[in-house]
Structures are given as structure tokens and as C-alpha cells.
Motif scaffolding. Sequence first.
Motif, PDB file in Angstrom:
ATOM      1  N   VAL A   1     -36.463  62.781 -19.072  1.00  0.00           N
ATOM      2  CA  VAL A   1     -37.149  61.526 -18.748  1.00  0.00           C
ATOM      3  C   VAL A   1     -36.453  60.985 -17.500  1.00  0.00           C
ATOM      4  N   HIS A   2     -37.185  60.989 -16.393  1.00  0.00           N
ATOM      5  CA  HIS A   2     -36.582  60.611 -15.118  1.00  0.00           C
ATOM      6  C   HIS A   2     -36.465  59.087 -14.994  1.00  0.00           C
ATOM      7  N   THR A   3     -35.296  58.633 -14.566  1.00  0.00           N
ATOM      8  CA  THR A   3     -35.102  57.203 -14.297  1.00  0.00           C
ATOM      9  C   THR A   3     -34.485  57.057 -12.909  1.00  0.00           C
ATOM     10  N   THR A   4     -34.654  55.865 -12.346  1.00  0.00           N
ATOM     11  CA  THR A   4     -34.249  55.660 -10.946  1.00  0.00           C
ATOM     12  C   THR A   4     -33.071  54.690 -10.792  1.00  0.00           C
ATOM     13  N   GLU A   5     -32.729  54.021 -11.878  1.00  0.00           N
ATOM     14  CA  GLU A   5     -31.647  53.031 -11.768  1.00  0.00           C
ATOM     15  C   GLU A   5     -30.475  53.398 -12.687  1.00  0.00           C
ATOM     16  N   VAL A   6     -29.314  52.840 -12.351  1.00  0.00           N
ATOM     17  CA  VAL A   6     -28.113  53.097 -13.152  1.00  0.00           C
ATOM     18  C   VAL A   6     -27.390  51.769 -13.406  1.00  0.00           C
ATOM     19  N   ILE A   7     -27.040  51.540 -14.658  1.00  0.00           N
ATOM     20  CA  ILE A   7     -26.179  50.388 -14.978  1.00  0.00           C
ATOM     21  C   ILE A   7     -24.745  50.874 -14.898  1.00  0.00           C
ATOM     22  N   SER A   8     -23.972  50.294 -13.984  1.00  0.00           N
ATOM     23  CA  SER A   8     -22.603  50.794 -13.814  1.00  0.00           C
ATOM     24  C   SER A   8     -21.668  50.145 -14.830  1.00  0.00           C
ATOM     25  N   MET A   9     -20.440  50.655 -14.879  1.00  0.00           N
ATOM     26  CA  MET A   9     -19.508  50.258 -15.937  1.00  0.00           C
ATOM     27  C   MET A   9     -19.147  48.781 -15.867  1.00  0.00           C
ATOM     28  N   GLY A  10     -19.047  48.235 -14.673  1.00  0.00           N
ATOM     29  CA  GLY A  10     -18.574  46.867 -14.542  1.00  0.00           C
ATOM     30  C   GLY A  10     -19.662  45.801 -14.624  1.00  0.00           C
ATOM     31  N   GLU A  11     -20.920  46.208 -14.712  1.00  0.00           N
ATOM     32  CA  GLU A  11     -22.005  45.214 -14.655  1.00  0.00           C
ATOM     33  C   GLU A  11     -22.087  44.339 -15.898  1.00  0.00           C
ATOM     34  N   HIS A  12     -22.598  43.116 -15.692  1.00  0.00           N
ATOM     35  CA  HIS A  12     -22.806  42.201 -16.808  1.00  0.00           C
ATOM     36  C   HIS A  12     -23.928  42.763 -17.689  1.00  0.00           C
ATOM     37  N   PRO A  13     -23.635  43.011 -18.968  1.00  0.00           N
ATOM     38  CA  PRO A  13     -24.588  43.723 -19.827  1.00  0.00           C
ATOM     39  C   PRO A  13     -25.995  43.115 -19.867  1.00  0.00           C
ATOM     40  N   THR A  14     -26.080  41.843 -20.203  1.00  0.00           N
ATOM     41  CA  THR A  14     -27.395  41.232 -20.394  1.00  0.00           C
ATOM     42  C   THR A  14     -28.186  41.226 -19.088  1.00  0.00           C
ATOM     43  N   LYS A  15     -27.514  40.813 -17.998  1.00  0.00           N
ATOM     44  CA  LYS A  15     -28.198  40.788 -16.703  1.00  0.00           C
ATOM     45  C   LYS A  15     -28.661  42.179 -16.318  1.00  0.00           C
ATOM     46  N   ALA A  16     -27.802  43.161 -16.491  1.00  0.00           N
ATOM     47  CA  ALA A  16     -28.121  44.524 -16.067  1.00  0.00           C
ATOM     48  C   ALA A  16     -29.327  45.073 -16.822  1.00  0.00           C
ATOM     49  N   ILE A  17     -29.349  44.847 -18.134  1.00  0.00           N
ATOM     50  CA  ILE A  17     -30.456  45.341 -18.964  1.00  0.00           C
ATOM     51  C   ILE A  17     -31.782  44.737 -18.478  1.00  0.00           C
ATOM     52  N   VAL A  18     -31.755  43.443 -18.143  1.00  0.00           N
ATOM     53  CA  VAL A  18     -32.975  42.740 -17.718  1.00  0.00           C
ATOM     54  C   VAL A  18     -33.352  43.143 -16.289  1.00  0.00           C
ATOM     55  N   GLN A  19     -32.361  43.206 -15.407  1.00  0.00           N
ATOM     56  CA  GLN A  19     -32.644  43.424 -13.983  1.00  0.00           C
ATOM     57  C   GLN A  19     -32.872  44.895 -13.616  1.00  0.00           C
ATOM     58  N   LYS A  20     -32.535  45.787 -14.504  1.00  0.00           N
ATOM     59  CA  LYS A  20     -32.709  47.222 -14.211  1.00  0.00           C
ATOM     60  C   LYS A  20     -33.552  47.892 -15.301  1.00  0.00           C
ATOM     61  N   PRO A  21     -34.857  47.587 -15.321  1.00  0.00           N
ATOM     62  CA  PRO A  21     -35.709  48.133 -16.384  1.00  0.00           C
ATOM     63  C   PRO A  21     -35.864  49.643 -16.287  1.00  0.00           C
ATOM     64  N   ASP A  22     -35.629  50.226 -15.111  1.00  0.00           N
ATOM     65  CA  ASP A  22     -35.742  51.683 -15.007  1.00  0.00           C
ATOM     66  C   ASP A  22     -34.370  52.365 -14.995  1.00  0.00           C
ATOM     67  N   SER A  23     -33.379  51.668 -15.535  1.00  0.00           N
ATOM     68  CA  SER A  23     -32.070  52.316 -15.708  1.00  0.00           C
ATOM     69  C   SER A  23     -32.140  53.256 -16.911  1.00  0.00           C
ATOM     70  N   SER A  24     -31.248  54.232 -16.912  1.00  0.00           N
ATOM     71  CA  SER A  24     -31.241  55.199 -18.028  1.00  0.00           C
ATOM     72  C   SER A  24     -31.000  54.496 -19.360  1.00  0.00           C
ATOM     73  N   ILE A  25     -30.165  53.471 -19.379  1.00  0.00           N
ATOM     74  CA  ILE A  25     -29.896  52.768 -20.648  1.00  0.00           C
ATOM     75  C   ILE A  25     -31.127  51.976 -21.096  1.00  0.00           C
ATOM     76  N   SER A  26     -31.757  51.236 -20.151  1.00  0.00           N
ATOM     77  CA  SER A  26     -32.947  50.453 -20.519  1.00  0.00           C
ATOM     78  C   SER A  26     -34.063  51.370 -21.013  1.00  0.00           C
ATOM     79  N   VAL A  27     -34.298  52.470 -20.298  1.00  0.00           N
ATOM     80  CA  VAL A  27     -35.364  53.404 -20.681  1.00  0.00           C
ATOM     81  C   VAL A  27     -35.031  54.066 -22.018  1.00  0.00           C
ATOM     82  N   GLY A  28     -33.775  54.430 -22.195  1.00  0.00           N
ATOM     83  CA  GLY A  28     -33.365  55.041 -23.455  1.00  0.00           C
ATOM     84  C   GLY A  28     -33.678  54.136 -24.642  1.00  0.00           C
ATOM     85  N   PHE A  29     -33.372  52.867 -24.502  1.00  0.00           N
ATOM     86  CA  PHE A  29     -33.621  51.945 -25.618  1.00  0.00           C
ATOM     87  C   PHE A  29     -35.112  51.709 -25.823  1.00  0.00           C
TER      88      PHE A  29
END
Lengths: 312, 312
Positions: free
Chosen positions: A60-88
Amino acid sequence: MKIGLDIMGGDYAPKAAILGAIEAHKALTADQKIVLIGDKETAVAILQENNFSPDHFEFVHTTEVISMGEHPTKAIVQKPDSSISVGFKMLKDGDIDAFSSAGNTGAMLVGSMFSVKTIPGVIRPAMTTIVPKLKGGLGILLDVGANADCKPDVLLQFGVLGSLLAESVYGISNPRVALMNIGEEEEKGNLLSLATYPLMRDAKLFNFVGNVEGRDLFTDNNDVVVCDGFTGNVILKLAESFYVITLKKQLKDEFFDRFNYEQYGGSPILGVNAPVVVGHGISSPEAIKNMVLLCKNMIETNLVDKIKQAFQ
Amino acid sequence: MKIGLDIMGGDYAPKAAILGAIEAHKALTADQKIVLIGDKETAVAILQENNFSPDHFEFVHTTEVISMGEHPTKAIVQKPDSSISVGFKMLKDGDIDAFSSAGNTGAMLVGSMFSVKTIPGVIRPAMTTIVPKLKGGLGILLDVGANADCKPDVLLQFGVLGSLLAESVYGISNPRVALMNIGEEEEKGNLLSLATYPLMRDAKLFNFVGNVEGRDLFTDNNDVVVCDGFTGNVILKLAESFYVITLKKQLKDEFFDRFNYEQYGGSPILGVNAPVVVGHGISSPEAIKNMVLLCKNMIETNLVDKIKQAFQ
């Protein structure tokens, strides 16, 4: 069975994740599929470099990445095509049966609660870690950081969650659940442990064996140790530092070998409506392999259903 | 200078205490006297067995003993002629300049607060422990159990107490004081650490270096680590258990050698109006010797006066 793996998470991603997926694939049966979530082109290139057919996996191809230091809630909302957001999203939609990542722990926790959500009746999900025991075997410590502040009823529930994990996934029969404290006696403790002890004793929801102290973590008088996430996180990192010290000093011992997180694959997030596992940021291919196999184990043992039943 | 020693306290009392007093005596000058508080007849017999003249010591005979398991407050009140109760009376009356015991920790704490009392301005006295550092030298951890629940202003004061101890007694110049937490960033933590961080940063009462994690206990990024007594007690006992494991496994290493509590003599109770040191229950003669010498050091460096000044 489909196990979702975030291939963009962890310090050595995507390579360690892909190499780990290859190893995990070898341990799976034909009907157990790994779904690689992340940059497909890179993944395929790494597989080809390693002479492993991409056909063994789903992508499943995704285009965004949530990095280790990012704020969790903001990152999940602001990066809908991140591997973590898509996975969930896939986990929520039933496209995968479990989701695992060695990426941003906070994002995995927030993602779990936003997508598949907390099991009804569970006040707060918890994160666990494996504790090697001096006499052999292992135990479980929770919470190790999902909940810095806890109320007594939350700790009581952690006892249920830890007990079910120990019994289902780690095969520990009638697990002995202990409360981390600063004395063995019932009247010892801080306000939290003093209020939790009678709850655990009287609720009879698990095999409560009373208080244990810091020195009991590795001993055989308990299988599951419950504490708030602040205490558990301090314990986890202190114990890890000892392991690192023994490595640096080249002190070889079977007991210390069993501290190696790679063997355990990661920490399940307990109390959400699907199997979710978070790996250590420094996960090697071996760790990723075991993270995938832990997902498989959580699916096969119906841990989530057992937790749902316990909180009905 | 007169250093009071409870010869009835500790698992190996009175023998270990007397043998330790003999060794301590050898390290003291003629005007530095040890006052042995406890059963005089037994003490004299042990001294004679060891061919050491009782004339080297002063004796204060007592008829009662507070045992390790007794309730501190009740024991202090109900046993006025116990070695601990008498020791604190002497300390209060100025008959001794410091008091030390390897006996009931709670009774030592309660005794301190009932007799010489908390220094005005200090909210809660604290107990400290020594932490060996990987790079050599040592650091201080407090509180390790005197206060299971703490408020932010109490932790702030622990920073002052720990800093003064590190500088005065252990010769650490401008000690780096850190807050034990579950992340390095200011916004990480539980309610207590989140509220404490800005207090420590803004009060400028000591060299605050921010948050540290469990893995930083033995590293060189701090000299004094502050936490509530629950967390500190769990850390202390977990770290001790590692030391015991290395001993049992016969893993020899200079770093682990420095975990040996015998070298440090015991935990000062900081924030009361006189030097008080509590030794480990299993104190050996070597530990007792160093407990007496720690008292001497606390007297000579005027630690209590420095603390009084800081809280004026």
C-alpha cells in the motif's frame, strides 16, 4: 490473515523493515500475508536488491512519513497519507488484522485511539514491555509510558490487561499480578498505590499477589507488574541502560542476553479494538521480524476478543 | 566533635556496629569522639574480644531496641530508652553533633523530625543515595523514599538540598541538577514533573540542566537527580538488584564495584537541624565505618548551616 507493517517507521527504515519482513514471511504460512505500507518503489528496490520477489507481499503506497520527533496528534491529523495514518485507516476498515510500526510511539498510541478506538469499558489503553526473569522465562511490566498519570481504577484495569496478555500470548498460566510499590506491606506506598492495593485485592479480577518492590522486577515472585506509566517508563529505560552497559562492557551472560529487545518484537498497545504493536525505534530486521510474528500471535490467540469479553 | 552511633541498629548489630566503630576511630583525630549508644555491657565485651580498649569511646547505655519492622512513630514514642530515641534526644540537646544508625529507617526519619526538627523553610526532609557514574565519580539521587508523594515546590527544594550536599560533602563544583522524567523535552512528563520543570528553570536556585530519563541515571549529564520518593525508591531498589545480580554472577567490573553501598556509609537525611545518616540494614563494619566518617564530613563541611542559610 493480513498483518500491516509500517515500512517507514524506525531509525533504520525502510531497509530494516523490509529485511525484517522478508524474514517474517519465511515464518508465515501461505494464508498469512504481510502488507507493506509506505514508499512502494523503495520497498520493491530493496526487495530486488535482496533477490526476494515482491510478489510475496501486498503493498500500500503512501507519500508521507511521520518522523520520530513529531507531535503525535498534529502529525496524525496533518499527514493523512503517512504510513501510520494509512495503516490505522486500513486497520479500522478491516483491510488488515493487525498493525505494527517501529516509528513514532505517540503517533501509534494516538492513531490506535483515533481509529480502532479504545475497547468499551477500558478507561485507558496501556503499553507493555517484556521483563526477563532471573530463573528463566519472562514477565510483563505495564504501563511503560502511555499514561504518565493514573488513577487506581486504571491500574486495576492494567492488571486485567496484563494478565490476559501474559496468559494468551506468552502462555503463562494463571499469571501472578503484582503492584509495583515501595514496600511489601499493604500500608506502604504513595496515595496511588495505597488506593490501588485494596481494589486489586478485593476485585478478584486476576491472581493478585500483592506489592512488589524495584528489586523484585526480575525475580520469580510475579508474572505481571502493574504501575503508572511514569514509573514504568523510568523502570524500562533504567533496565535498558543496564543492558546497554553489559553490552559495552562485553559482560556475557544468558540473563543479560534475554534483555535483547530484538527477541520480543515490540510493545503491544493493550485495550484498543485491534492488535497494534509498537517496535523500538532502533529496530533491526530481527526485531521487525519478531514484531510481525507478535502481531500474528495476538491475532491467533484472539487477545483483543478476550479483552473485550473481560470488559463487557 | 562527637558522633553518635546507634550500636543496636542493623541486621548485624551490635557486632558490625562495634567493629565499624573501631575502624572509624582509627581514622579520627583525638578530638573527634564516637559515642556508642546502646547496650554498654555487650559493647564492652565485643571491644575486649577484639582487644580494643573501651576507653577510646564514650558510652551511653540504653535498655530498649527499635527493631527493623516496627512502626516508626509508635516505636519512637513507646520506647523512650531505645538507642534511636536516646540518640535523637542527645542530638537535640547538643550532646552529640551528628547521629547515625543502620536501624529502622522510618524511625530515623520520624526521630529526626520529632527531635531536631525540620529546618525552617524546608517543607519536607529528603533521603538521598549515591549513584556511581559510568565515567567515574558519583552523583546523588533524591528523594529515595522519605516522601512517597511530593508537590512541585517540594521537588524544587530537593534540588537545593541535593545541590548543597553534592557541593559540600562530595566536592562537586556547581552541581548539575536534573529532574527525573519520561522524556527530555519540557512538555514531557506527568502532572508533577510538568509543574516542577518551570519552577526549577525559573527559580534559578541551582544549576538546573533540565529533564533526564531512566537511562541517564549513570551517565555524565547530571550530578543530582531529583524525583519523588516513590520513583526514587523504585529506582534505588532496582539499581541495587542489578548490583546484586552482578555479584551473584561474579561479573567483575570497576563500575559495578562502585555500587557497593559499604563505601558510602549511608543516606543523609537532608533538611533537618543536625546531621543524621541512616545506614543500610545489612551494614557491615566497613559500611558502619564510612557512615561515621560521612557524619564527620557533614559536620566539618557545615552542611546543615549551609542548608539553613539557603532557606532563610
